[in-house]
Motif scaffolding. Sequence first.
Motif, short mmCIF file in Angstrom:
data_model
loop_
_atom_site.label_atom_id
_atom_site.label_comp_id
_atom_site.label_asym_id
_atom_site.label_seq_id
_atom_site.Cartn_x
_atom_site.Cartn_y
_atom_site.Cartn_z
N PRO A 85 -35.64 -10.68 8.30
CA PRO A 85 -35.76 -11.10 9.69
C PRO A 85 -34.95 -12.37 9.96
O PRO A 85 -34.74 -13.18 9.06
CB PRO A 85 -37.25 -11.36 9.88
N THR A 86 -34.51 -12.50 11.19
CA THR A 86 -33.77 -13.71 11.57
C THR A 86 -34.74 -14.87 11.69
O THR A 86 -35.97 -14.68 11.82
CB THR A 86 -33.07 -13.52 12.92
N LEU A 87 -34.20 -16.06 11.68
CA LEU A 87 -35.04 -17.24 11.88
C LEU A 87 -35.74 -17.15 13.23
O LEU A 87 -36.93 -17.46 13.34
CB LEU A 87 -34.21 -18.53 11.78
N ALA A 88 -35.05 -16.71 14.26
CA ALA A 88 -35.66 -16.59 15.59
C ALA A 88 -36.86 -15.65 15.55
O ALA A 88 -37.89 -15.92 16.18
CB ALA A 88 -34.63 -16.11 16.60
N GLU A 89 -36.75 -14.55 14.80
CA GLU A 89 -37.87 -13.62 14.70
C GLU A 89 -39.06 -14.26 13.99
O GLU A 89 -40.21 -14.08 14.40
CB GLU A 89 -37.44 -12.35 13.97
N ILE A 90 -38.79 -15.03 12.97
CA ILE A 90 -39.87 -15.71 12.25
C ILE A 90 -40.51 -16.77 13.16
O ILE A 90 -41.73 -16.87 13.25
CB ILE A 90 -39.36 -16.34 10.94
N LEU A 91 -39.69 -17.57 13.84
CA LEU A 91 -40.22 -18.60 14.73
C LEU A 91 -41.11 -17.99 15.81
O LEU A 91 -42.13 -18.59 16.18
CB LEU A 91 -39.08 -19.40 15.36
N SER A 92 -40.76 -16.81 16.30
CA SER A 92 -41.54 -16.18 17.37
C SER A 92 -42.93 -15.75 16.88
O SER A 92 -43.82 -15.54 17.69
CB SER A 92 -40.79 -14.98 17.95
N ARG A 93 -43.11 -15.63 15.58
CA ARG A 93 -44.40 -15.19 15.02
C ARG A 93 -45.33 -16.36 14.71
O ARG A 93 -46.51 -16.14 14.41
CB ARG A 93 -44.17 -14.38 13.75
N LEU A 94 -44.83 -17.58 14.77
CA LEU A 94 -45.67 -18.74 14.46
C LEU A 94 -46.58 -19.10 15.62
O LEU A 94 -46.23 -18.91 16.79
CB LEU A 94 -44.79 -19.94 14.11
N ALA A 95 -47.73 -19.65 15.29
CA ALA A 95 -48.67 -20.13 16.31
C ALA A 95 -48.06 -21.35 17.02
O ALA A 95 -47.19 -22.03 16.45
CB ALA A 95 -50.00 -20.52 15.65
N PRO A 96 -48.49 -21.62 18.23
CA PRO A 96 -47.96 -22.79 18.96
C PRO A 96 -48.14 -24.09 18.17
O PRO A 96 -49.15 -24.30 17.51
CB PRO A 96 -48.80 -22.82 20.24
N CYS A 97 -47.11 -24.92 18.23
CA CYS A 97 -47.14 -26.23 17.58
C CYS A 97 -46.14 -27.11 18.30
O CYS A 97 -45.48 -26.69 19.25
CB CYS A 97 -46.82 -26.11 16.09
N ASP A 98 -46.01 -28.36 17.86
CA ASP A 98 -45.07 -29.29 18.49
C ASP A 98 -43.67 -29.18 17.92
O ASP A 98 -42.68 -29.40 18.62
CB ASP A 98 -45.57 -30.73 18.33
N LEU A 99 -43.57 -28.88 16.62
CA LEU A 99 -42.29 -28.89 15.92
C LEU A 99 -42.35 -27.96 14.72
O LEU A 99 -43.37 -27.91 14.03
CB LEU A 99 -41.97 -30.32 15.44
N VAL A 100 -41.25 -27.27 14.47
CA VAL A 100 -41.13 -26.47 13.25
C VAL A 100 -40.01 -27.08 12.41
O VAL A 100 -38.88 -27.22 12.87
CB VAL A 100 -40.79 -24.99 13.54
N LEU A 101 -40.35 -27.49 11.20
CA LEU A 101 -39.35 -27.96 10.24
C LEU A 101 -38.90 -26.75 9.44
O LEU A 101 -39.73 -25.99 8.93
CB LEU A 101 -39.93 -29.03 9.31
N VAL A 102 -37.59 -26.56 9.35
CA VAL A 102 -37.01 -25.39 8.72
C VAL A 102 -36.27 -25.83 7.47
O VAL A 102 -35.26 -26.53 7.56
CB VAL A 102 -36.06 -24.66 9.69
#
Length: 171
Positions: A85-102
Amino acid sequence: MNTTPAFGISGWKNSGKTGLTVRLVEELTARGYRVSTVKHAHHDFDIDKPGADSFRHREAGAGEVAIVSGTRFAIMHELRDEAEPTLAEILSRLAPCDLVLVEGYKHEAIPKIELRRLESKSREPLAPIDPHIVAIATDHSLALQTLPVFELDDTASIADFIIDTTGLPKR
């Protein structure tokens, strides 16, 4: 579409990505931010153990297996013959938060800090070929740079920079 800001921690193997990511999570959560992380692995990995019920479910062919307890849950998704999966696809599956560190994902179009250590697998700079690198963190002195440069262990200043770069509200 996920609008949570993502900020990358990039560098060669042994550049200190995991150490900095952990310190940034500690620093940012202590300041009151809700932080999630995504870690890219370039090799086969498994978080399950042979013989465990969930492992047996996956072995039997389940596409996704959720393990749930009173303290956490995990969902494992078997790709089988699917593309990574693309990073965008993974990010879309995460619960709401303020920031995602990749951590990792060297070639993604997100703002990133490049880590450079003397012990890294390679010392070839990434910034000259990646326009998304917005800063450098290092454990040694560098020749004149056009990007902001931080001491690798200056977690508070790097956190401040990430907050400013991503537009997070100050806390």
